[in-house]
Design a protein around this motif. Structure first.
Motif, PDB file in Angstrom:
ATOM      1  N   LYS A 468     -35.031  58.379  60.895  1.00  0.00           N
ATOM      2  CA  LYS A 468     -34.652  59.785  60.969  1.00  0.00           C
ATOM      3  C   LYS A 468     -34.038  60.244  59.641  1.00  0.00           C
ATOM      4  O   LYS A 468     -33.166  59.575  59.094  1.00  0.00           O
ATOM      5  N   PRO A 469     -34.469  61.381  59.132  1.00  0.00           N
ATOM      6  CA  PRO A 469     -33.892  61.916  57.886  1.00  0.00           C
ATOM      7  C   PRO A 469     -32.584  62.637  58.166  1.00  0.00           C
ATOM      8  O   PRO A 469     -32.226  62.894  59.311  1.00  0.00           O
ATOM      9  N   ASN A 470     -31.898  62.948  57.118  1.00  0.00           N
ATOM     10  CA  ASN A 470     -30.689  63.755  57.204  1.00  0.00           C
ATOM     11  C   ASN A 470     -30.993  65.152  56.649  1.00  0.00           C
ATOM     12  O   ASN A 470     -31.888  65.323  55.814  1.00  0.00           O
ATOM     13  N   LYS A 471     -30.247  66.134  57.089  1.00  0.00           N
ATOM     14  CA  LYS A 471     -30.406  67.494  56.606  1.00  0.00           C
ATOM     15  C   LYS A 471     -29.027  67.989  56.164  1.00  0.00           C
ATOM     16  O   LYS A 471     -28.029  67.783  56.863  1.00  0.00           O
ATOM     17  N   PHE A 472     -28.978  68.662  54.996  1.00  0.00           N
ATOM     18  CA  PHE A 472     -27.673  69.031  54.447  1.00  0.00           C
ATOM     19  C   PHE A 472     -27.771  70.312  53.622  1.00  0.00           C
ATOM     20  O   PHE A 472     -28.854  70.760  53.216  1.00  0.00           O
ATOM     21  N   LYS A 473     -26.624  70.882  53.333  1.00  0.00           N
ATOM     22  CA  LYS A 473     -26.449  71.962  52.372  1.00  0.00           C
ATOM     23  C   LYS A 473     -25.442  71.483  51.325  1.00  0.00           C
ATOM     24  O   LYS A 473     -24.832  70.422  51.476  1.00  0.00           O
ATOM     25  N   ALA A 474     -25.247  72.274  50.269  1.00  0.00           N
ATOM     26  CA  ALA A 474     -24.347  71.827  49.201  1.00  0.00           C
ATOM     27  C   ALA A 474     -23.624  73.015  48.575  1.00  0.00           C
ATOM     28  O   ALA A 474     -24.102  74.157  48.609  1.00  0.00           O
ATOM     29  N   THR A 475     -22.464  72.735  48.018  1.00  0.00           N
ATOM     30  CA  THR A 475     -21.692  73.728  47.262  1.00  0.00           C
ATOM     31  C   THR A 475     -21.233  73.099  45.959  1.00  0.00           C
ATOM     32  O   THR A 475     -20.637  72.003  45.964  1.00  0.00           O
ATOM     33  N   LEU A 476     -21.506  73.762  44.866  1.00  0.00           N
ATOM     34  CA  LEU A 476     -21.088  73.305  43.533  1.00  0.00           C
ATOM     35  C   LEU A 476     -19.875  74.107  43.098  1.00  0.00           C
ATOM     36  O   LEU A 476     -19.870  75.341  43.154  1.00  0.00           O
ATOM     37  N   THR A 477     -18.823  73.423  42.683  1.00  0.00           N
ATOM     38  CA  THR A 477     -17.631  74.077  42.150  1.00  0.00           C
ATOM     39  C   THR A 477     -17.499  73.713  40.677  1.00  0.00           C
ATOM     40  O   THR A 477     -17.674  72.543  40.299  1.00  0.00           O
ATOM     41  N   TYR A 478     -17.192  74.706  39.853  1.00  0.00           N
ATOM     42  CA  TYR A 478     -17.088  74.473  38.411  1.00  0.00           C
ATOM     43  C   TYR A 478     -16.044  75.409  37.828  1.00  0.00           C
ATOM     44  O   TYR A 478     -15.520  76.305  38.507  1.00  0.00           O
ATOM     45  N   THR A 479     -15.718  75.206  36.560  1.00  0.00           N
ATOM     46  CA  THR A 479     -14.764  76.058  35.852  1.00  0.00           C
ATOM     47  C   THR A 479     -15.510  76.927  34.859  1.00  0.00           C
ATOM     48  O   THR A 479     -16.363  76.426  34.111  1.00  0.00           O
ATOM     49  N   ASP A 480     -15.184  78.223  34.853  1.00  0.00           N
ATOM     50  CA  ASP A 480     -15.859  79.109  33.905  1.00  0.00           C
ATOM     51  C   ASP A 480     -15.155  79.083  32.552  1.00  0.00           C
ATOM     52  O   ASP A 480     -14.165  78.359  32.347  1.00  0.00           O
ATOM     53  N   SER A 481     -15.666  79.879  31.611  1.00  0.00           N
ATOM     54  CA  SER A 481     -15.146  79.854  30.241  1.00  0.00           C
ATOM     55  C   SER A 481     -13.707  80.339  30.136  1.00  0.00           C
ATOM     56  O   SER A 481     -13.033  80.081  29.129  1.00  0.00           O
ATOM     57  N   GLN A 482     -13.212  81.027  31.184  1.00  0.00           N
ATOM     58  CA  GLN A 482     -11.828  81.487  31.181  1.00  0.00           C
ATOM     59  C   GLN A 482     -10.893  80.538  31.917  1.00  0.00           C
ATOM     60  O   GLN A 482      -9.706  80.811  32.048  1.00  0.00           O
ATOM     61  N   GLY A 483     -11.439  79.440  32.427  1.00  0.00           N
ATOM     62  CA  GLY A 483     -10.629  78.453  33.120  1.00  0.00           C
ATOM     63  C   GLY A 483     -10.494  78.703  34.605  1.00  0.00           C
ATOM     64  O   GLY A 483      -9.711  78.008  35.275  1.00  0.00           O
ATOM     65  N   ALA A 484     -11.242  79.659  35.148  1.00  0.00           N
ATOM     66  CA  ALA A 484     -11.151  79.984  36.581  1.00  0.00           C
ATOM     67  C   ALA A 484     -12.197  79.195  37.372  1.00  0.00           C
ATOM     68  O   ALA A 484     -13.309  78.951  36.897  1.00  0.00           O
ATOM     69  N   LYS A 485     -11.814  78.794  38.595  1.00  0.00           N
ATOM     70  CA  LYS A 485     -12.724  78.071  39.470  1.00  0.00           C
ATOM     71  C   LYS A 485     -13.776  79.023  40.052  1.00  0.00           C
ATOM     72  O   LYS A 485     -13.456  80.123  40.500  1.00  0.00           O
ATOM     73  N   GLN A 486     -15.025  78.570  40.041  1.00  0.00           N
ATOM     74  CA  GLN A 486     -16.126  79.333  40.613  1.00  0.00           C
ATOM     75  C   GLN A 486     -16.955  78.396  41.496  1.00  0.00           C
ATOM     76  O   GLN A 486     -16.906  77.169  41.336  1.00  0.00           O
ATOM     77  N   THR A 487     -17.697  78.981  42.438  1.00  0.00           N
ATOM     78  CA  THR A 487     -18.535  78.171  43.328  1.00  0.00           C
ATOM     79  C   THR A 487     -19.942  78.748  43.398  1.00  0.00           C
ATOM     80  O   THR A 487     -20.151  79.963  43.233  1.00  0.00           O
ATOM     81  N   VAL A 488     -20.877  77.850  43.659  1.00  0.00           N
ATOM     82  CA  VAL A 488     -22.260  78.227  43.922  1.00  0.00           C
ATOM     83  C   VAL A 488     -22.655  77.543  45.228  1.00  0.00           C
ATOM     84  O   VAL A 488     -22.594  76.313  45.333  1.00  0.00           O
ATOM     85  N   ASP A 489     -23.047  78.336  46.216  1.00  0.00           N
ATOM     86  CA  ASP A 489     -23.457  77.798  47.518  1.00  0.00           C
ATOM     87  C   ASP A 489     -24.973  77.650  47.562  1.00  0.00           C
ATOM     88  O   ASP A 489     -25.713  78.599  47.276  1.00  0.00           O
ATOM     89  N   TYR A 490     -25.404  76.450  47.887  1.00  0.00           N
ATOM     90  CA  TYR A 490     -26.833  76.194  48.105  1.00  0.00           C
ATOM     91  C   TYR A 490     -27.033  76.123  49.617  1.00  0.00           C
ATOM     92  O   TYR A 490     -26.904  75.057  50.231  1.00  0.00           O
ATOM     93  N   ASP A 491     -27.334  77.286  50.212  1.00  0.00           N
ATOM     94  CA  ASP A 491     -27.381  77.395  51.667  1.00  0.00           C
ATOM     95  C   ASP A 491     -28.740  77.048  52.259  1.00  0.00           C
ATOM     96  O   ASP A 491     -28.873  76.964  53.487  1.00  0.00           O
ATOM     97  N   THR A 492     -29.732  76.867  51.412  1.00  0.00           N
ATOM     98  CA  THR A 492     -31.028  76.437  51.929  1.00  0.00           C
ATOM     99  C   THR A 492     -30.925  74.981  52.349  1.00  0.00           C
ATOM    100  O   THR A 492     -30.505  74.121  51.564  1.00  0.00           O
ATOM    101  N   GLU A 493     -31.295  74.702  53.587  1.00  0.00           N
ATOM    102  CA  GLU A 493     -31.176  73.337  54.095  1.00  0.00           C
ATOM    103  C   GLU A 493     -32.154  72.414  53.379  1.00  0.00           C
ATOM    104  O   GLU A 493     -33.325  72.747  53.184  1.00  0.00           O
ATOM    105  N   MET A 494     -31.641  71.256  52.977  1.00  0.00           N
ATOM    106  CA  MET A 494     -32.441  70.246  52.285  1.00  0.00           C
ATOM    107  C   MET A 494     -32.534  69.003  53.152  1.00  0.00           C
ATOM    108  O   MET A 494     -31.575  68.653  53.847  1.00  0.00           O
TER     109      MET A 494
END
Length: 577
Positions: A468-494
């Motif tokens: 049986k395979p697994n199914k998941f989503k993902a969220t990437l968190t990173y810091t922008d050029s001003q030092g603030a935290k930002q996120t990118v949600d990958y909501d398409t199921e993989m």
């Protein structure tokens, strides 16, 4: 690392002490050159006190004065001063040759060097320093060196250079018949047919010669001067602070730990140096990938790591045991076993390889190796520093947060698994959609394909029928050029594969800032199991081999791979989906 190895000399007799000269130093070459320090301590006087030549009554200076054919050498010694803590003193090299020390001098005949040019240089502090290092100290050595039929050795000069000595020859100069092994009260004098040319070591060549300024200026910008307390001689305390009668100042450079100490005269280096027109676009490309954003001293951090990553693979030390078979392979200054297979170059002398003679336009012999000029940049960016970023699932230090699951480290014999181990993520209940968040370090300010690599259940039980395979989503968190935290949600199921090692592409992302070699990660990836209660054909358990960020170069800069693969670990599945 100490860039210039500083050597103590202490030659003052009591008459010099009356002049209140407490410590003096031989000069270094260049605009910021210091001294080979000398002092007047009793300890050093005892150490270097001349006993073997006690039968002779004339000093080396007097012996030189007695020979009219050495008058030019005498004039230069009288005009060139010794240095104390990077500053000129009234003491000349002529006075050194008259002191109660044990020295050996190879004095060149009149007319064999440009005495007028040397004397003109001595009129300025920088020139005086240069003449001391490049000329006078290149003809004087500590202790006695007699020349006879059995002589064959390497002599350490006052400027730390090692020059070859044989029965009738000193470096490139022959001794004058009947004018060598001349005893003096403080050493021995040899007359030679021409001056011994000064040879730059790699670091000196790079930082002193204009043709290498595009690299040398970067290296030199990291220099600093410091007191070497271990080699300085303390004379007491004043107001609770140490006072030194002989202060040994050293020039240090933070780069040399990473660049194999290319000032070291005891090593044998080979270094590739591109022309300035080749270097400019290479340096510019690195600038775009080492953007540290708003962190403290971002410009300095960028310049440091950019310089290290670009220069390390240009340097090869043949004294290192791993470089004893250079026709088969060479490793660079950047190599560590942990970095394999990066910084290892096989068949480096073959056509279209690093030391292909067709690519070398010129070379310069140095006192500790050779600089080779290259007309073509032989590296791919992904070879030098734009490496894949791999976060091993089984390293629990990478897992910074998890919910509704337990995690277990497991080993496996399955071929193609990174590190032969993985992380088993087990939901707490049969319906738990868990999350696991991993920190990602050492990202550059570039574009990556962000992937995870998962394993089938057969990695644990070879005969398992659970596909049986697994199914998941993902969220990437990173810091922008001003030092603030930002996120990118990958909501398409993989979906992962349940039957084989699988590399699943989450998405392509360009990080605005670099996190290379920083203590705190600014990037994290959260994996979220995403299976509804009705989706019974999926398994909530995941075998995570690693998170894998594959570098993506702009199409315009994609270059030919000349030395094999650029990745230390490529996922087994070649087509990333």
């Amino acid at each position: 690392m100490i860039i210039y190895k500083l050597l103590h000399y202490s030659f003052f007799m009591k008459r010099f002490i009356k002049k209140q000269i407490l410590s003096i130093a031989l000069p270094f070459a260049g605009a910021a050159l210091g001294g080979l320090l000398v002092g007047c301590s009793d300890a050093w006087d005892d150490h270097y006190n001349n006993t073997e030549q006690a039968a002779a009554t004339e000093s080396l200076l007097q012996r030189i004065k007695q020979n009219a054919e050495l008058s030019d050498f005498l004039r230069v010694c009288q005009a060139t001063h010794l240095y104390n803590n990077m500053h000129s003193t009234p003491v000349t090299y002529a006075e050194l040759l008259d002191a109660d020390q044990t020295l050996t001098v190879w004095a060149p005949l009149n007319g064999t060097f440009n005495v007028d040019s040397l004397l003109e240089l001595c009129q300025t502090a920088q020139g005086d320093s240069t003449v001391g290092l490049h000329f006078v100290a290149n003809h004087v050595s500590r202790n006695l060196y007699n020349m006879n039929s059995a002589t064959s050795e390497s002599v350490k000069m006052l400027n730390d250079k090692y020059l070859p000595l044989t029965a009738q020859k000193f470096f490139t100069s022959s001794v004058v018949s009947g004018n060598y092994n001349i005893p003096a009260s403080n050493g021995v004098l040899h007359v030679i047919s021409s001056d011994a040319p000064y040879t730059y070591n790699l670091y000196e060549g790079l930082t002193s010669l204009g043709r290498y300024a595009h690299i040398g200026s970067l290296l030199k910008s990291f220099e600093r001067k410091e007191l070497d307390e271990n080699r300085s001689i303390q004379s007491g305390l004043v107001d609770g602070r140490k006072v030194y009668s002989d202060s040994v100042m050293v020039t240090e450079n933070d780069l040399f730990f990473s660049l194999d100490d290319i000032i070291n005269e005891d090593s044998t280096f080979m270094m590739l140096v591109p022309d300035a027109n080749l270097w400019a676009p290479i340096y510019e490309e690195a600038s775009s990938l080492f953007n540290y954003g708003s962190i403290e001293k971002a410009d300095s951090v960028e310049r440091y790591w950019k310089t290290v990553c670009l220069v390390q693979d240009l340097i090869f030390n043949r004294n290192r045991a791993v470089n004893k078979s250079p026709l088969d392979s060479l490793i660079t200054a950047a190599y560590t076993p942990r970095e394999w297979p990066y910084h290892v170059y096989y068949k480096p002398y073959d056509a279209d390889s690093l030391f292909d003679r067709a690519q070398i336009t010129d070379s310069m012999a140095c006192s500790n190796g050779v600089i080779y000029h290259i007309g073509q940049w032989p590296f791919d960016t992904r070879q030098l520093y734009f490496h894949p970023v791999k976060v091993e699932g089984e390293f629990t230090s990478n897992l910074i947060e998890n919910t509704l699951c337990t995690t277990n480290f497991r080993e496996t014999a399955m071929e193609g698994v990174s590190g032969r181990s993985y992380l088993d993520i087990v939901p707490k209940t049969s319906t738990s959609n868990w999350t696991a968040t991993f920190e990602v370090k050492n990202t550059l300010s570039g574009t990556y394909d962000i992937c995870i690599v998962t394993l089938p259940k057969t990695a644990y039980l070879p005969n398992s029928r659970d596909t049986k395979p697994n199914k998941f989503k993902a969220t990437l968190t990173y810091t922008d050029s001003q030092g603030a935290k930002q996120t990118v949600d990958y909501d398409t199921e993989m979906t992962t594969s349940g039957t084989k090692i699988d590399t699943v592409l989450i998405g392509r992302f360009t990080f605005p800032v670099c996190n290379y070699q920083q203590p705190d990660a600014t990037v994290s990836l959260q994996i979220r199991c995403s299976i509804s209660n009705r989706q019974t054909s999926y398994s909530r358990e995941m075998f995570l081999d690693c998170i894998y960020l594959k570098p993506v170069l702009p199409e315009a800069t994609e270059t030919k791979q000349r030395f094999g693969t650029y990745s230390a670990f490529e996922p087994r599945k070649e087509v990333i989906r």
